[in-house]
Design an enzyme around this catalytic site. Structure first.
Site, PDB file in Angstrom:
ATOM      1  CB  ALA A 267      -0.892  -0.008   1.227  1.00 55.54           C
TER       2      ALA A 267
ATOM      3  N   GLY B 258       0.438  -5.137   0.840  1.00 57.81           N
ATOM      4  CA  GLY B 258      -0.758  -5.215  -0.008  1.00 57.81           C
ATOM      5  C   GLY B 258      -0.468  -5.828  -1.370  1.00 57.81           C
TER       6      GLY B 258
ATOM      7  CD  GLU C 165      -2.371  -7.949   2.711  1.00 59.35           C
ATOM      8  OE1 GLU C 165      -1.980  -6.804   2.382  1.00 59.35           O
ATOM      9  OE2 GLU C 165      -3.017  -8.160   3.747  1.00 59.35           O
TER      10      GLU C 165
ATOM     11  CD  GLU D  72       1.513  -5.774   5.661  1.00 57.19           C
ATOM     12  OE1 GLU D  72       2.363  -6.650   5.961  1.00 57.19           O
ATOM     13  OE2 GLU D  72       0.792  -5.857   4.661  1.00 57.19           O
TER      14      GLU D  72
HETATM   15  N1  DAK Z   1       4.589   3.251  -0.796  1.00 57.12           N
HETATM   16  C1  DAK Z   1       4.987   4.415  -1.346  1.00 57.12           C
HETATM   17  N2  DAK Z   1       6.136   4.555  -2.036  1.00 57.12           N
HETATM   18  C2  DAK Z   1       6.927   3.483  -2.150  1.00 57.12           C
HETATM   19  C3  DAK Z   1       6.584   2.228  -1.574  1.00 57.12           C
HETATM   20  C4  DAK Z   1       5.341   2.136  -0.867  1.00 57.12           C
HETATM   21  N3  DAK Z   1       4.900   1.002  -0.335  1.00 57.12           N
HETATM   22  N4  DAK Z   1       7.564   1.358  -1.847  1.00 57.12           N
HETATM   23  C5  DAK Z   1       8.492   2.035  -2.541  1.00 57.12           C
HETATM   24  N5  DAK Z   1       8.111   3.301  -2.739  1.00 57.12           N
HETATM   25  C6  DAK Z   1       8.823   4.364  -3.440  1.00 57.12           C
HETATM   26  C7  DAK Z   1      10.005   4.863  -2.633  1.00 57.12           C
HETATM   27  O1  DAK Z   1       9.592   5.809  -1.688  1.00 57.12           O
HETATM   28  C8  DAK Z   1      10.874   5.459  -3.725  1.00 57.12           C
HETATM   29  O2  DAK Z   1      10.345   6.720  -4.077  1.00 57.12           O
HETATM   30  P1  DAK Z   1      11.324   7.977  -4.375  1.00 57.12           P
HETATM   31  O3  DAK Z   1      12.128   8.169  -3.131  1.00 57.12           O
HETATM   32  O4  DAK Z   1      12.147   7.545  -5.553  1.00 57.12           O
HETATM   33  O5  DAK Z   1      10.379   9.101  -4.679  1.00 57.12           O
HETATM   34  C9  DAK Z   1      10.634   4.530  -4.890  1.00 57.12           C
HETATM   35  O6  DAK Z   1       9.408   3.841  -4.620  1.00 57.12           O
HETATM   36  C10 DAK Z   1      11.725   3.484  -5.054  1.00 57.12           C
HETATM   37  O7  DAK Z   1      11.880   2.809  -3.812  1.00 57.12           O
HETATM   38  P2  DAK Z   1      13.299   2.657  -3.090  1.00 57.12           P
HETATM   39  O8  DAK Z   1      14.224   3.769  -3.446  1.00 57.12           O
HETATM   40  O9  DAK Z   1      13.037   2.427  -1.659  1.00 57.12           O
HETATM   41  O10 DAK Z   1      13.837   1.330  -3.796  1.00 57.12           O
HETATM   42  P3  DAK Z   1      14.835   0.252  -3.182  1.00 57.12           P
HETATM   43  O11 DAK Z   1      15.200  -0.654  -4.286  1.00 57.12           O
HETATM   44  O12 DAK Z   1      15.942   0.897  -2.403  1.00 57.12           O
HETATM   45  O13 DAK Z   1      13.964  -0.567  -2.105  1.00 57.12           O
HETATM   46  C11 DAK Z   1      11.965  -1.741  -1.345  1.00 57.12           C
HETATM   47  C12 DAK Z   1      12.871  -1.332  -2.558  1.00 57.12           C
HETATM   48  C13 DAK Z   1      10.726  -2.416  -1.886  1.00 57.12           C
HETATM   49  C14 DAK Z   1      12.755  -2.718  -0.455  1.00 57.12           C
HETATM   50  C15 DAK Z   1      11.648  -0.459  -0.537  1.00 57.12           C
HETATM   51  O14 DAK Z   1      11.136   0.526  -1.422  1.00 57.12           O
HETATM   52  C16 DAK Z   1      10.625  -0.710   0.523  1.00 57.12           C
HETATM   53  O15 DAK Z   1      10.950  -1.245   1.587  1.00 57.12           O
HETATM   54  N6  DAK Z   1       9.392  -0.285   0.239  1.00 57.12           N
HETATM   55  C17 DAK Z   1       8.343  -0.346   1.219  1.00 57.12           C
HETATM   56  C18 DAK Z   1       7.839  -1.744   1.357  1.00 57.12           C
HETATM   57  C19 DAK Z   1       6.713  -1.741   2.328  1.00 57.12           C
HETATM   58  O16 DAK Z   1       6.947  -1.626   3.548  1.00 57.12           O
HETATM   59  N7  DAK Z   1       5.499  -1.741   1.779  1.00 57.12           N
HETATM   60  C20 DAK Z   1       4.321  -1.475   2.557  1.00 57.12           C
HETATM   61  C21 DAK Z   1       3.877  -2.713   3.186  1.00 57.12           C
HETATM   62  S1  DAK Z   1       2.586  -2.340   4.266  1.00 57.12           S
HETATM   63  C22 DAK Z   1      -4.268  -0.393   5.475  1.00 57.12           C
HETATM   64  C23 DAK Z   1      -4.518  -1.532   4.777  1.00 57.12           C
HETATM   65  C24 DAK Z   1      -3.477  -2.195   4.205  1.00 57.12           C
HETATM   66  C25 DAK Z   1      -2.197  -1.735   4.369  1.00 57.12           C
HETATM   67  C26 DAK Z   1      -1.964  -0.614   5.088  1.00 57.12           C
HETATM   68  C27 DAK Z   1      -2.995   0.087   5.642  1.00 57.12           C
HETATM   69  N8  DAK Z   1      -5.327   0.324   6.093  1.00 57.12           N
HETATM   70  C28 DAK Z   1      -6.590  -0.262   6.133  1.00 57.12           C
HETATM   71  C29 DAK Z   1      -5.070   1.659   6.481  1.00 57.12           C
HETATM   72  C30 DAK Z   1      -1.114  -2.411   3.749  1.00 57.12           C
HETATM   73  C31 DAK Z   1       0.082  -2.024   4.062  1.00 57.12           C
HETATM   74  C32 DAK Z   1       1.219  -2.462   3.344  1.00 57.12           C
HETATM   75  O17 DAK Z   1       1.181  -2.859   2.200  1.00 57.12           O
END
Ligand code: DAK
Length: 263
Positions: free
Chosen positions: A66, A111, A114, A134
């Site tokens: 997400a 997400g 999922e 998460e």
């Molecule tokens: N959201 C927004 N931007 C994201 C992103 C994300 N999930 N993942 C990556 N990006 C963006 C980065 O911010 C970066 O943007 P800029 O800085 O270039 O503007 C760009 O994509 C490239 O990412 P990185 O520079 O970080 O690339 P790397 O190769 O160094 O790292 C990575 C790749 C996938 C390991 C890293 O980007 C990362 O850890 N990303 C986050 C992964 C993550 O934690 N995803 C979220 C999981 S939690 C909800 C319901 C459901 C959910 C939440 C709330 N509610 C009901 C409220 C679900 C939550 C999730 O999915």
């Protein structure tokens, strides 16, 4: 229908949804989630779509979760609405009466993992990474991860993945039963479309019966599941496809399935 955050097209009876925000690693903001839902409905209503493939744009990510940039501005009501939207869209994918293949080319996190889990099966690139990170954001999976992941890999492994937030590679995901097949990055797309095209030529009634019987039976006890199978098996015989399949075999030719209930 035109979309801003995804691409949707139909090629030879195969619908393809591509989440198209590569600069944000295809992260799901509410608009993107809405559009996926609309495209899923569109595919479900189009007579010529027999199979759906869901993938991510670029070579780095399927969907990296997400969109975290939206989290700080969400209040509990908006968080509930976002979660509900995700559940509705993913349930709509599962409810489609035809196969859905998740084509995972890179990161499938949160997400995104999922979303892949809501597909009927997953084909992954050797570069793919799966995870439910998460916990590192102080939350838990919000689009069905605690439930679908557990049903696929078992309670202990699902707890380990959701509690540690660790990422696993494609081969480990395959060993766990999360991924059906692993391909080299270059071969992933063609192999996915080859399977999708082959499924598009099979009997629609039987494919739907397989999907519904396995999904509904998975939540039932063995006896109830076997009863579902008996009912679905007999339904296949009400379709022209069952006759065509047997006749084609006996006449030593390829079957031509119409997917109709009358001959
Ligand atoms: N959201 C927004 N931007 C994201 C992103 C994300 N999930 N993942 C990556 N990006 C963006 C980065 O911010 C970066 O943007 P800029 O800085 O270039 O503007 C760009 O994509 C490239 O990412 P990185 O520079 O970080 O690339 P790397 O190769 O160094 O790292 C990575 C790749 C996938 C390991 C890293 O980007 C990362 O850890 N990303 C986050 C992964 C993550 O934690 N995803 C979220 C999981 S939690 C909800 C319901 C459901 C959910 C939440 C709330 N509610 C009901 C409220 C679900 C939550 C999730 O999915």
């Amino acid at each position: 229908m035109s979309y801003e955050n995804i691409l949707y097209e139909v090629q030879d009876n195969v619908g393809v949804i591509t989440v198209n925000r590569p600069k944000a690693l295809n992260a799901l903001n509410p608009d993107t989630l809405h559009e996926i839902g609309q495209a899923v409905n569109q595919a479900g209503n189009e007579e010529n779509v027999r199979v759906l493939v869901i993938t991510g744009a670029g070579d780095k990510a399927f969907v990296a979760g997400a969109d975290i940039s939206k989290f700080p501005e969400m209040n509990p009501l908006q968080a509930r609405q976002f979660s509900q939207l995700g559940h509705e869209v993913y349930a709509a994918i599962e409810a489609l009466p035809f196969p859905v293949i998740g084509c995972v080319n890179g990161f499938a996190l949160g997400g995104g993992c999922e979303l892949a889990l809501a597909c009927d099966f997953i084909y992954a690139s050797e570069k793919a990474q799966f995870g439910q990170p998460e916990i590192n954001l102080g939350i838990i999976p919000g689009f069905g991860g605690t439930q679908r992941l557990t049903r696929l890999v078992g309670r202990a492994k699902a707890k380990e993945l959701c509690m540690t937030g660790e990422q696993i590679g494609a081969q480990e995901a395959k060993d766990l039963g999360l991924v059906a097949k692993v391909f080299s990055p270059d071969a992933l797309w063609d192999s996915t479309m080859e399977t999708a095209s082959s499924l598009a030529k099979k009997g629609r009634v039987a494919l739907r019966a397989v999907k519904q019987t396995i999904d509904r039976g998975g939540d039932a006890d063995l006896h109830a599941g076997c009863t579902l199978e008996m009912d679905a098996f007999s339904t296949c015989f009400a379709s022209g496809d069952a006759m065509e399949g047997a006749r084609a075999f006996l006449e030593k030719r390829k079957p031509s399935f119409s997917g109709s209930f009358t001959e």
